[in-house]
Design a protein around this motif. Structure first.
Motif, PDB file in Angstrom:
ATOM      1  N   VAL A 410       0.820  -1.204   0.000  1.00  0.00           N
ATOM      2  CA  VAL A 410       0.000   0.000   0.000  1.00  0.00           C
ATOM      3  C   VAL A 410       0.859   1.262   0.000  1.00  0.00           C
ATOM      4  O   VAL A 410       0.658   2.178  -0.812  1.00  0.00           O
ATOM      5  CB  VAL A 410      -0.965   0.006   1.203  1.00  0.00           C
ATOM      6  CG1 VAL A 410      -1.648   1.366   1.337  1.00  0.00           C
ATOM      7  CG2 VAL A 410      -2.001  -1.093   1.056  1.00  0.00           C
ATOM      8  N   ASP A 411       1.835   1.328   0.905  1.00  0.00           N
ATOM      9  CA  ASP A 411       2.660   2.539   0.996  1.00  0.00           C
ATOM     10  C   ASP A 411       3.443   2.780  -0.284  1.00  0.00           C
ATOM     11  O   ASP A 411       3.550   3.915  -0.766  1.00  0.00           O
ATOM     12  CB  ASP A 411       3.623   2.422   2.184  1.00  0.00           C
ATOM     13  CG  ASP A 411       2.907   2.495   3.525  1.00  0.00           C
ATOM     14  OD1 ASP A 411       1.785   3.060   3.552  1.00  0.00           O
ATOM     15  OD2 ASP A 411       3.446   1.978   4.513  1.00  0.00           O
ATOM     16  N   THR A 413       2.688   1.801  -3.348  1.00  0.00           N
ATOM     17  CA  THR A 413       1.783   2.227  -4.418  1.00  0.00           C
ATOM     18  C   THR A 413       1.320   3.658  -4.210  1.00  0.00           C
ATOM     19  O   THR A 413       1.202   4.434  -5.167  1.00  0.00           O
ATOM     20  CB  THR A 413       0.563   1.290  -4.484  1.00  0.00           C
ATOM     21  OG1 THR A 413       1.024  -0.047  -4.703  1.00  0.00           O
ATOM     22  CG2 THR A 413      -0.369   1.687  -5.618  1.00  0.00           C
ATOM     23  N   LEU A 414       1.064   4.039  -2.968  1.00  0.00           N
ATOM     24  CA  LEU A 414       0.682   5.421  -2.692  1.00  0.00           C
ATOM     25  C   LEU A 414       1.789   6.381  -3.110  1.00  0.00           C
ATOM     26  O   LEU A 414       1.527   7.462  -3.644  1.00  0.00           O
ATOM     27  CB  LEU A 414       0.361   5.596  -1.208  1.00  0.00           C
ATOM     28  CG  LEU A 414      -0.997   5.065  -0.747  1.00  0.00           C
ATOM     29  CD1 LEU A 414      -1.113   5.153   0.775  1.00  0.00           C
ATOM     30  CD2 LEU A 414      -2.126   5.855  -1.396  1.00  0.00           C
ATOM     31  N   ARG A 491      -2.808  12.375   0.064  1.00  0.00           N
ATOM     32  CA  ARG A 491      -2.440  10.967   0.270  1.00  0.00           C
ATOM     33  C   ARG A 491      -3.599  10.199   0.893  1.00  0.00           C
ATOM     34  O   ARG A 491      -3.823   9.030   0.581  1.00  0.00           O
ATOM     35  CB  ARG A 491      -1.189  10.880   1.157  1.00  0.00           C
ATOM     36  CG  ARG A 491      -0.555   9.498   1.196  1.00  0.00           C
ATOM     37  CD  ARG A 491       0.694   9.488   2.065  1.00  0.00           C
ATOM     38  NE  ARG A 491       1.314   8.187   2.075  1.00  0.00           N
ATOM     39  CZ  ARG A 491       2.194   7.757   1.203  1.00  0.00           C
ATOM     40  NH1 ARG A 491       2.573   8.573   0.225  1.00  0.00           N
ATOM     41  NH2 ARG A 491       2.719   6.552   1.289  1.00  0.00           N
ATOM     42  N   ASP A 492      -4.358  10.857   1.794  1.00  0.00           N
ATOM     43  CA  ASP A 492      -5.513  10.196   2.412  1.00  0.00           C
ATOM     44  C   ASP A 492      -6.592   9.904   1.372  1.00  0.00           C
ATOM     45  O   ASP A 492      -7.224   8.838   1.401  1.00  0.00           O
ATOM     46  CB  ASP A 492      -6.084  11.070   3.532  1.00  0.00           C
ATOM     47  CG  ASP A 492      -5.157  11.152   4.734  1.00  0.00           C
ATOM     48  OD1 ASP A 492      -4.294  10.259   4.867  1.00  0.00           O
ATOM     49  OD2 ASP A 492      -5.284  12.109   5.521  1.00  0.00           O
ATOM     50  N   ALA A 495      -5.477   6.973  -0.592  1.00  0.00           N
ATOM     51  CA  ALA A 495      -5.577   5.735   0.189  1.00  0.00           C
ATOM     52  C   ALA A 495      -7.007   5.212   0.193  1.00  0.00           C
ATOM     53  O   ALA A 495      -7.243   4.006   0.082  1.00  0.00           O
ATOM     54  CB  ALA A 495      -5.096   5.985   1.623  1.00  0.00           C
ATOM     55  N   GLU A 496      -7.990   6.115   0.293  1.00  0.00           N
ATOM     56  CA  GLU A 496      -9.392   5.701   0.259  1.00  0.00           C
ATOM     57  C   GLU A 496      -9.755   5.148  -1.114  1.00  0.00           C
ATOM     58  O   GLU A 496     -10.463   4.134  -1.221  1.00  0.00           O
ATOM     59  CB  GLU A 496     -10.283   6.895   0.600  1.00  0.00           C
ATOM     60  CG  GLU A 496     -11.783   6.608   0.537  1.00  0.00           C
ATOM     61  CD  GLU A 496     -12.212   5.533   1.506  1.00  0.00           C
ATOM     62  OE1 GLU A 496     -13.247   4.886   1.243  1.00  0.00           O
ATOM     63  OE2 GLU A 496     -11.521   5.319   2.524  1.00  0.00           O
ATOM     64  N   MET A 498      -7.689   3.731  -3.177  1.00  0.00           N
ATOM     65  CA  MET A 498      -7.009   2.439  -3.291  1.00  0.00           C
ATOM     66  C   MET A 498      -7.773   1.338  -2.592  1.00  0.00           C
ATOM     67  O   MET A 498      -7.822   0.194  -3.061  1.00  0.00           O
ATOM     68  CB  MET A 498      -5.600   2.536  -2.703  1.00  0.00           C
ATOM     69  CG  MET A 498      -4.542   2.984  -3.684  1.00  0.00           C
ATOM     70  SD  MET A 498      -2.904   2.647  -3.028  1.00  0.00           S
ATOM     71  CE  MET A 498      -2.957   0.868  -2.905  1.00  0.00           C
ATOM     72  N   ARG A 499      -8.394   1.664  -1.465  1.00  0.00           N
ATOM     73  CA  ARG A 499      -9.160   0.647  -0.738  1.00  0.00           C
ATOM     74  C   ARG A 499     -10.314   0.144  -1.597  1.00  0.00           C
ATOM     75  O   ARG A 499     -10.546  -1.064  -1.713  1.00  0.00           O
ATOM     76  CB  ARG A 499      -9.692   1.227   0.567  1.00  0.00           C
ATOM     77  CG  ARG A 499     -10.436   0.212   1.413  1.00  0.00           C
ATOM     78  CD  ARG A 499     -11.101   0.888   2.606  1.00  0.00           C
ATOM     79  NE  ARG A 499     -12.152   1.801   2.172  1.00  0.00           N
ATOM     80  CZ  ARG A 499     -13.369   1.398   1.785  1.00  0.00           C
ATOM     81  NH1 ARG A 499     -13.685   0.114   1.772  1.00  0.00           N
ATOM     82  NH2 ARG A 499     -14.265   2.273   1.399  1.00  0.00           N
TER      83      ARG A 499
END
Length: 570
Positions: A410-411, A413-414, A491-492, A495-496, A498-499
């Motif tokens: 995850v990190d 890819t972000l 970034r947040d 991340a959402e 990506m989820r």
């Protein structure tokens, strides 16, 4: 009396024919009249706008959101009210939807039964089924009335029915709209008048074909002579096309268009509703355009606009085209259908056009036949044929997506997504310059066409036009390769996103081809196959969030089969 929290659902068909605000108001007023005497209060609203009643609930945005909210134990409402079931349910939709409400214990209220529907009450079930049938019947009656009216307007009045004019004509004002209400809104009626330059080109195309020249030979001659193609002739209405050369499909479309005889012709195409998935009829239908045979065409009784060719020459061309094994009046319907997982998602890296699905040796391929469709008398270098097999891409694409959205990456890819946004911002200046160059090319091309019409030397003007078209092609290619600039996400936010994307990616390995294709579309996957490198570049862009781009695999794709490989012959 205890208060009962309700969710309201309603629907309005189109903003053109109905006012969404008024429709929503009377539907919600009718709902409140039903529930308020029982202590009900509406605390949530779900209202679909511009969605046909024939679309199933899971495919209507707000109806689907309501169904999803039923699964939420903290949903905030204990019942659902519908003010007009005639607008909510179509055909058998009630029978497919009520079990979901029953499963989650959410009563559905409608005025027609005076309160909540009892799924075990035969009378209630009959009433709701009747409303679904009435809704379907009303829609069918509207379709019949509209088609009958348009047919009469085309045949008896010869009225121009809208759409873009055929190449060779332009639109001219024909007075106020015959419908008084539309005329009061300032809408005008239109007719076709000759575009002298393009009309002469059309007449020449018919003449050359009758003299024995083929479609491709005609396209070659027009391109070599610097004659702007239909999309280059009217770039404002053809922004989706490059206009760099004449295509033989454009020549074919011209010589099979009966409107060049001066008659209005309607019903060359029809809209068929076909099942999205024959194994899951609950998904409903999708609309597809298909060609009608000439026997079903509707011709105007009289000549209603200036003819470019005679009826005799047009019929002679159709007979000649049929004799060559071509199509007389339209396109043949395909007799076989194969699933193409990457349909509409894979592009040729040489010309940036969508690659076409092609079934060969019991396997799906994608091909780009740019030189076979477009004249070669231009400055675009392109392989004769570009082929790539689907099974060379899909497994690696699935593995790449799986690794990219794996929980333990995850990190990483972000970081890639954040960096992709920085790259996009740095390239924005180049896109601005490309747009300026494109506008300048359009301006100069308009000047050159005006000079040609004013009597300037055609040879000199043709050279000018070729130079500007070459510059325009380069600018358009740059704009097509680059994604539209979007709001940079935090970034947040990424991340959402990506989820949500990760949940879909985990379904790829076991998904059926049709469902896998839908998942790729939802992920915003775009594949660009570069034949010279035999690699695929993949970008993923959702509706709201730019997800950056990178190679499918570190080693690239394996070479295609030699017999169907990339040919570099010219």
């Amino acid at each position: 009396m205890d208060t009962i929290p309700f969710a309201f659902y309603g629907r309005v068909s189109t903003e053109d024919n109905q006012d969404p605000r008024s429709s929503r108001n009377w539907q919600i007023t009718r709902s409140r009249a039903l529930i308020e005497s029982r202590g009900g209060v509406i605390v949530a609203e779900f209202f679909d706008i511009d969605k046909s009643r024939s679309i199933p609930w899971p495919r209507r945005p707000h109806a689907a959101a309501l169904l999803a909210e039923l699964r939420n134990p903290n949903r905030g409402f204990d019942a659902v009210v519908i003010g007009e079931p005639h607008r909510a349910f179509y055909g058998n939709q009630y029978g497919l939807t009520i079990p979901v409400f029953e499963h989650f214990g959410i009563p559905l209220w409608v005025p027609e039964v005076g309160g909540p529907i009892d799924p075990n009450n035969e009378a209630h079930d009959l009433v709701m089924s009747v409303f679904g049938g009435m809704s379907k019947g009303e829609r069918n009656r509207i379709k019949v009335r509209v088609r009958s009216a348009i047919s009469a307007q085309a045949q008896m009045e010869g009225r121009f029915l809208g759409g873009r004019p055929p190449y060779g004509y332009r639109l001219a004002d024909a007075g106020p709209h015959p419908n008084p209400a539309k005329a009061a809104d300032g809408k005008r009626q239109h007719r076709l008048e000759l575009d002298e330059f393009a009309a002469a080109v059309v007449a020449g195309i018919f003449r050359e074909f009758l003299e024995g020249h083929g479609l491709y030979a005609i396209a070659e001659r027009l391109t070599a002579d610097g004659v702007p193609s239909p999309s280059a002739h009217d770039p404002e209405r053809n922004r989706h096309r490059s206009g760099i050369a004449w295509a033989k499909s454009a020549v074919r479309a011209i010589i099979t268009n009966p409107r060049y005889t001066g008659h209005q012709v309607w019903n060359r195409q029809r809209k068929d509703e076909v099942l999205i998935d024959i194994d899951d009829v609950g998904l409903g239908h999708t609309t597809k355009l298909r060609w009608n045979s000439s026997e079903k065409w509707v011709w105007s009784d009289d000549i209603v606009h200036p003819p470019i060719v005679s009826a005799e020459d047009f019929n002679a061309v159709q007979e000649l085209l049929t004799g060559r094994g071509g199509q007389q009046t339209g396109r043949r319907l395909k007799t076989a259908s194969h699933p193409y997982i990457l349909r509409g998602l894979i592009f040729c890296g040489a010309c940036d056009r969508r690659m076409q699905g092609n079934w060969s040796n019991e396997a799906p391929y994608y091909r780009c036949r740019f030189p076979e469709e477009y004249a070669l008398a231009n400055r675009i270098m392109h392989p004769r044929n570009v082929y790539v097999r689907e099974d060379m891409i899909v497994p690696k694409l699935d593995r790449w997506l799986g690794r990219l959205f794996a929980p333990h990456r995850v990190d990483e890819t972000l970081d890639l997504l954040v960096e992709a946004q920085k790259i996009e911002s740095s390239e924005h200046e180049g896109l601005v310059l490309a747009r300026r160059l494109l506008a300048e090319c359009d301006r100069k091309l308009a000047q050159h066409r005006a000079a040609l019409e004013a009597g300037a030397d055609p040879v000199v003007v043709a050279g000018w036009i070729r130079d500007e078209q070459a510059k325009k092609v380069q600018a358009e290619a740059r704009l097509r390769r680059e994604p539209a600039r979007r709001r940079r996400l935090s970034r947040d936010d990424l991340a959402e996103a990506m989820r949500t994307v990760g949940d879909a990616v985990r379904l790829l390995g076991t998904a059926e081809p049709i469902r896998k294709a839908r998942l790729y579309t939802k992920l915003g996957v775009r594949l660009t196959y570069h034949p010279s490198k035999q690699k695929v570049l993949v970008s993923s862009t959702s509706d709201q969030d730019s997800m950056g781009e990178t190679n499918v695999s570190e080693g690239g794709l394996e070479p295609p089969c030699p017999s169907l490989g990339t040919s570099t012959s010219s």
